[in-house]
Design an enzyme around this catalytic site. Structure first.
Site, PDB file in Angstrom:
ATOM      1  N   ASP A  33       7.382  -7.507   5.168  1.00  0.00           N
ATOM      2  CA  ASP A  33       7.897  -8.108   4.216  1.00  0.00           C
ATOM      3  C   ASP A  33       7.081  -9.505   3.953  1.00  0.00           C
ATOM      4  OD1 ASP A  33       8.603  -9.776   1.728  1.00  0.00           O
ATOM      5  OD2 ASP A  33      10.834  -9.707   2.259  1.00  0.00           O
TER       6      ASP A  33
ATOM      7  N   ARG B 175       7.356  -3.565   2.681  1.00  0.00           N
ATOM      8  CA  ARG B 175       9.051  -3.354   3.374  1.00  0.00           C
ATOM      9  C   ARG B 175       9.535  -2.373   3.658  1.00  0.00           C
ATOM     10  NH1 ARG B 175      11.741  -6.409  -1.476  1.00  0.00           N
ATOM     11  NH2 ARG B 175      10.800  -5.709  -2.841  1.00  0.00           N
TER      12      ARG B 175
ATOM     13  N   TYR C 295      -3.263 -12.518 -17.949  1.00  0.00           N
ATOM     14  CA  TYR C 295      -2.102 -13.286 -18.142  1.00  0.00           C
ATOM     15  C   TYR C 295      -2.071 -14.924 -16.715  1.00  0.00           C
ATOM     16  CZ  TYR C 295       1.778 -11.423 -15.567  1.00  0.00           C
ATOM     17  OH  TYR C 295       3.271 -10.040 -14.762  1.00  0.00           O
TER      18      TYR C 295
ATOM     19  N   LEU D  61      -0.531   1.034  -7.469  1.00  0.00           N
ATOM     20  CA  LEU D  61      -2.184   0.044  -7.209  1.00  0.00           C
ATOM     21  C   LEU D  61      -2.696   0.615  -5.823  1.00  0.00           C
ATOM     22  CD1 LEU D  61      -2.253  -1.246 -10.495  1.00  0.00           C
ATOM     23  CD2 LEU D  61      -3.304   0.861 -10.709  1.00  0.00           C
TER      24      LEU D  61
ATOM     25  N   PHE E 142       9.580  -8.686 -13.402  1.00  0.00           N
ATOM     26  CA  PHE E 142      10.010  -8.330 -13.797  1.00  0.00           C
ATOM     27  C   PHE E 142      10.763  -9.277 -15.099  1.00  0.00           C
ATOM     28  CE2 PHE E 142      13.072 -10.900 -10.508  1.00  0.00           C
ATOM     29  CZ  PHE E 142      13.020 -11.917 -11.372  1.00  0.00           C
TER      30      PHE E 142
ATOM     31  N   LYS F 132       0.415 -15.616 -10.382  1.00  0.00           N
ATOM     32  CA  LYS F 132      -1.066 -15.009  -9.949  1.00  0.00           C
ATOM     33  C   LYS F 132      -2.429 -15.619 -10.804  1.00  0.00           C
ATOM     34  CE  LYS F 132       0.107 -10.339 -10.600  1.00  0.00           C
ATOM     35  NZ  LYS F 132      -0.066  -9.516  -8.927  1.00  0.00           N
TER      36      LYS F 132
ATOM     37  N   GLY G 259       0.541  -1.113   0.144  1.00  0.00           N
ATOM     38  CA  GLY G 259      -0.348  -0.330   0.077  1.00  0.00           C
ATOM     39  C   GLY G 259       0.904   0.897   0.071  1.00  0.00           C
TER      40      GLY G 259
ATOM     41  N   GLY H 244      -4.949  -4.861 -17.200  1.00  0.00           N
ATOM     42  CA  GLY H 244      -4.487  -4.873 -17.785  1.00  0.00           C
ATOM     43  C   GLY H 244      -3.282  -3.659 -17.520  1.00  0.00           C
TER      44      GLY H 244
HETATM   45  C1  HXC Z   1      16.184 -11.571 -13.758  1.00  0.00           C
HETATM   46  C2  HXC Z   1      16.245 -10.802 -11.687  1.00  0.00           C
HETATM   47  C3  HXC Z   1      16.184  -9.189 -12.067  1.00  0.00           C
HETATM   48  C4  HXC Z   1      16.091  -9.627 -13.445  1.00  0.00           C
HETATM   49  C5  HXC Z   1      16.167  -9.563 -10.132  1.00  0.00           C
HETATM   50  N1  HXC Z   1      16.258 -10.794 -10.343  1.00  0.00           N
HETATM   51  N2  HXC Z   1      15.673  -8.981 -11.267  1.00  0.00           N
HETATM   52  N3  HXC Z   1      16.829 -11.806 -12.452  1.00  0.00           N
HETATM   53  N4  HXC Z   1      16.210 -10.355 -14.216  1.00  0.00           N
HETATM   54  N5  HXC Z   1      15.754  -8.784 -13.916  1.00  0.00           N
HETATM   55  C6  HXC Z   1      16.687 -11.793  -9.548  1.00  0.00           C
HETATM   56  C7  HXC Z   1      18.600 -11.992  -8.675  1.00  0.00           C
HETATM   57  O1  HXC Z   1      18.893 -11.720  -9.518  1.00  0.00           O
HETATM   58  C8  HXC Z   1      18.168 -12.453  -7.766  1.00  0.00           C
HETATM   59  O2  HXC Z   1      18.342 -14.041  -7.901  1.00  0.00           O
HETATM   60  C9  HXC Z   1      16.289 -12.637  -7.142  1.00  0.00           C
HETATM   61  O3  HXC Z   1      16.521 -12.014  -8.818  1.00  0.00           O
HETATM   62  C10 HXC Z   1      16.339 -11.591  -6.177  1.00  0.00           C
HETATM   63  O4  HXC Z   1      16.229 -10.084  -6.647  1.00  0.00           O
HETATM   64  P1  HXC Z   1      16.501  -8.794  -5.083  1.00  0.00           P
HETATM   65  O5  HXC Z   1      16.811  -8.214  -6.593  1.00  0.00           O
HETATM   66  O6  HXC Z   1      17.795  -9.856  -3.763  1.00  0.00           O
HETATM   67  O7  HXC Z   1      15.474  -9.095  -4.358  1.00  0.00           O
HETATM   68  P2  HXC Z   1      14.303  -8.465  -4.075  1.00  0.00           P
HETATM   69  O8  HXC Z   1      15.082  -7.086  -3.410  1.00  0.00           O
HETATM   70  O9  HXC Z   1      13.184  -9.417  -2.625  1.00  0.00           O
HETATM   71  O10 HXC Z   1      13.323  -8.041  -5.440  1.00  0.00           O
HETATM   72  C11 HXC Z   1      11.994  -8.305  -5.472  1.00  0.00           C
HETATM   73  C12 HXC Z   1      12.251  -8.350  -7.068  1.00  0.00           C
HETATM   74  C13 HXC Z   1      12.133  -6.519  -7.493  1.00  0.00           C
HETATM   75  C14 HXC Z   1      10.815  -9.098  -7.337  1.00  0.00           C
HETATM   76  C15 HXC Z   1      12.820  -8.775  -7.638  1.00  0.00           C
HETATM   77  O11 HXC Z   1      11.470  -6.212  -7.909  1.00  0.00           O
HETATM   78  C16 HXC Z   1       9.902  -5.989  -6.456  1.00  0.00           C
HETATM   79  O12 HXC Z   1      10.411  -6.394  -5.616  1.00  0.00           O
HETATM   80  N6  HXC Z   1       9.869  -5.280  -6.961  1.00  0.00           N
HETATM   81  C17 HXC Z   1       8.161  -4.919  -6.347  1.00  0.00           C
HETATM   82  C18 HXC Z   1       8.030  -3.937  -6.958  1.00  0.00           C
HETATM   83  C19 HXC Z   1       7.284  -4.682  -8.721  1.00  0.00           C
HETATM   84  O13 HXC Z   1       7.928  -5.085  -9.293  1.00  0.00           O
HETATM   85  N7  HXC Z   1       6.048  -4.350  -8.527  1.00  0.00           N
HETATM   86  C20 HXC Z   1       5.945  -4.752 -10.177  1.00  0.00           C
HETATM   87  C21 HXC Z   1       4.464  -4.993 -10.232  1.00  0.00           C
HETATM   88  S1  HXC Z   1       3.935  -5.397 -11.669  1.00  0.00           S
HETATM   89  P3  HXC Z   1      19.982 -14.111  -7.130  1.00  0.00           P
HETATM   90  O14 HXC Z   1      19.556 -15.836  -8.072  1.00  0.00           O
HETATM   91  O15 HXC Z   1      21.105 -13.265  -8.341  1.00  0.00           O
HETATM   92  O16 HXC Z   1      20.417 -13.888  -5.948  1.00  0.00           O
HETATM   93  C22 HXC Z   1       3.267  -6.714 -11.970  1.00  0.00           C
HETATM   94  C23 HXC Z   1       1.639  -6.768 -13.095  1.00  0.00           C
HETATM   95  C24 HXC Z   1       2.064  -7.294 -13.859  1.00  0.00           C
HETATM   96  O17 HXC Z   1       3.271  -7.401 -10.689  1.00  0.00           O
HETATM   97  C25 HXC Z   1       0.493  -6.751 -14.764  1.00  0.00           C
HETATM   98  C26 HXC Z   1       0.989  -6.478 -16.031  1.00  0.00           C
HETATM   99  C27 HXC Z   1      -0.411  -6.291 -17.288  1.00  0.00           C
END
Ligand code: HXC
Length: 283
Positions: free
Chosen positions: A66, A41, A148, A21, A98, A163, A17, A190
């Site tokens: 978390d 977090r 998806y 969104l 990602f 999901k 939150g 979407g």
């Molecule tokens: C490949 C990746 C990566 C990338 C991270 N990793 N990013 N691998 N490509 N782009 C790998 C890292 O190398 C690591 O593995 C592991 O993932 C964990 O990464 P950390 O950075 O240590 O983790 P953390 O800080 O916990 O990050 C979590 C996360 C981050 C998911 C990676 O992106 C996050 O917290 N995002 C939150 C915000 C977000 O993404 N919001 C968008 C949601 S949109 P190793 O093996 O190296 O340790 C959504 C809906 C989409 O979901 C719908 C659209 C239509």
């Protein structure tokens, strides 16, 4: 479009939150009379968000956690229950995602996304659901899925798998917990522009333009459109909606199937001309 007391007396907990969104939903719920707890977090981000949601601080509570860690989720849920006596609505919004080629993923990368999306949703559902059951006043759970979840999608398989699990959980609990007066529903959005999603999912302006062009309505969603839907689904205005997943994507996912949908990307007069030509050819 709603009475401004639509959510009066409701305590709503929104995971994730502090931004995107989740923050937009939290603001909307407060504007409709709810008290809202937000979790995420980053304590600093939550503090900033809480100030935006309700500068007086009376109707907002920020508790960092978390969602991947059940002990933290339990403690967070207990803090909300202690402050406001219970939770009426849980919105499982926290997500991670990602773009990555699957063969380049590490097991930990899969774990990071599935841990947040699927385990995070389960953890909050378990902790809050138990307290709802114990209190005996029912409640409402709203999960944020994505389109998806049913089609799958290349380059986001941890998110797609997670999901899909969230959607299955939504429908399963809709049946299992109805006896406690707890409804479970989902929204499948979407693309709605947020800083987090765009950073993770829109690599270039060209791909953003392509993403927009793919949507039959030729635009991305506006936060207010989603927050209004969420408010309706969690409110007492929808007491018989249970186990439903409402898509809000401007028609995007349907357009990617359908044998002849590609015609809509051509000038309409050209399509009509071709169709008239075919008909004439038969006469
Ligand atoms: C490949 C990746 C990566 C990338 C991270 N990793 N990013 N691998 N490509 N782009 C790998 C890292 O190398 C690591 O593995 C592991 O993932 C964990 O990464 P950390 O950075 O240590 O983790 P953390 O800080 O916990 O990050 C979590 C996360 C981050 C998911 C990676 O992106 C996050 O917290 N995002 C939150 C915000 C977000 O993404 N919001 C968008 C949601 S949109 P190793 O093996 O190296 O340790 C959504 C809906 C989409 O979901 C719908 C659209 C239509």
């Amino acid at each position: 479009m709603f009475r401004d007391d639509l959510l009066a007396e409701k305590v709503v907990l929104v995971t994730g939150g502090g931004s995107g969104l989740g923050l937009s939903m939290a603001k909307r719920f407060v504007s409709l009379g709810a008290r809202v707890a937000i979790t995420g977090r980053s304590e600093e981000r939550l503090r900033g968000a809480a100030g935006e949601i309700d500068p007086s601080g009376e109707r907002v509570l920020a508790v960092p956690c978390d969602v991947r860690d059940f002990a933290q989720v339990e403690a967070m849920a207990a803090a909300v229950v202690e402050k406001w006596g219970g939770v009426d609505v849980l919105v499982n919004n926290a997500a991670g995602n990602f773009l990555a080629a699957t063969e380049d993923l590490s097991p930990n990368a899969f774990h990071a996304v599935v841990g947040t999306v699927l385990y995070g949703t389960f953890h909050a559902t378990l902790a809050v659901g138990r307290s709802m059951i114990e209190r005996g006043r029912g409640g409402s759970i709203l999960n944020i899925a994505t389109t998806y979840a049913w089609t799958g999608s290349a380059f986001v398989i941890p998110s797609a798998a997670a999901k899909a699990g969230v959607l299955a959980m939504t429908r399963s609990l809709a049946v299992e917990w109805a006896t406690y007066g707890i409804r479970s529903n989902a929204i499948a959005p979407g693309p709605f522009p947020t800083e987090g999603a765009w950073k993770a999912l829109m690599p270039t302006p060209e791909l953003e333009a392509e993403a927009r062009a793919r949507i039959p309505m030729k635009r991305f969603g506006e936060h207010e459109e989603l927050t209004n839907l969420a408010a309706f689904l969690v409110s007492d205005a929808s007491p018989y909606i249970n186990g439903e997943c409402v898509t809000i994507d401007g028609g995007e996912w349907l357009a990617s199937g359908g044998e002849f949908n590609g015609f809509t990307r051509m000038p309409r007069e050209a399509v009509k001309g071709a169709l008239r030509g075919m008909r004439k050819g038969k006469e």
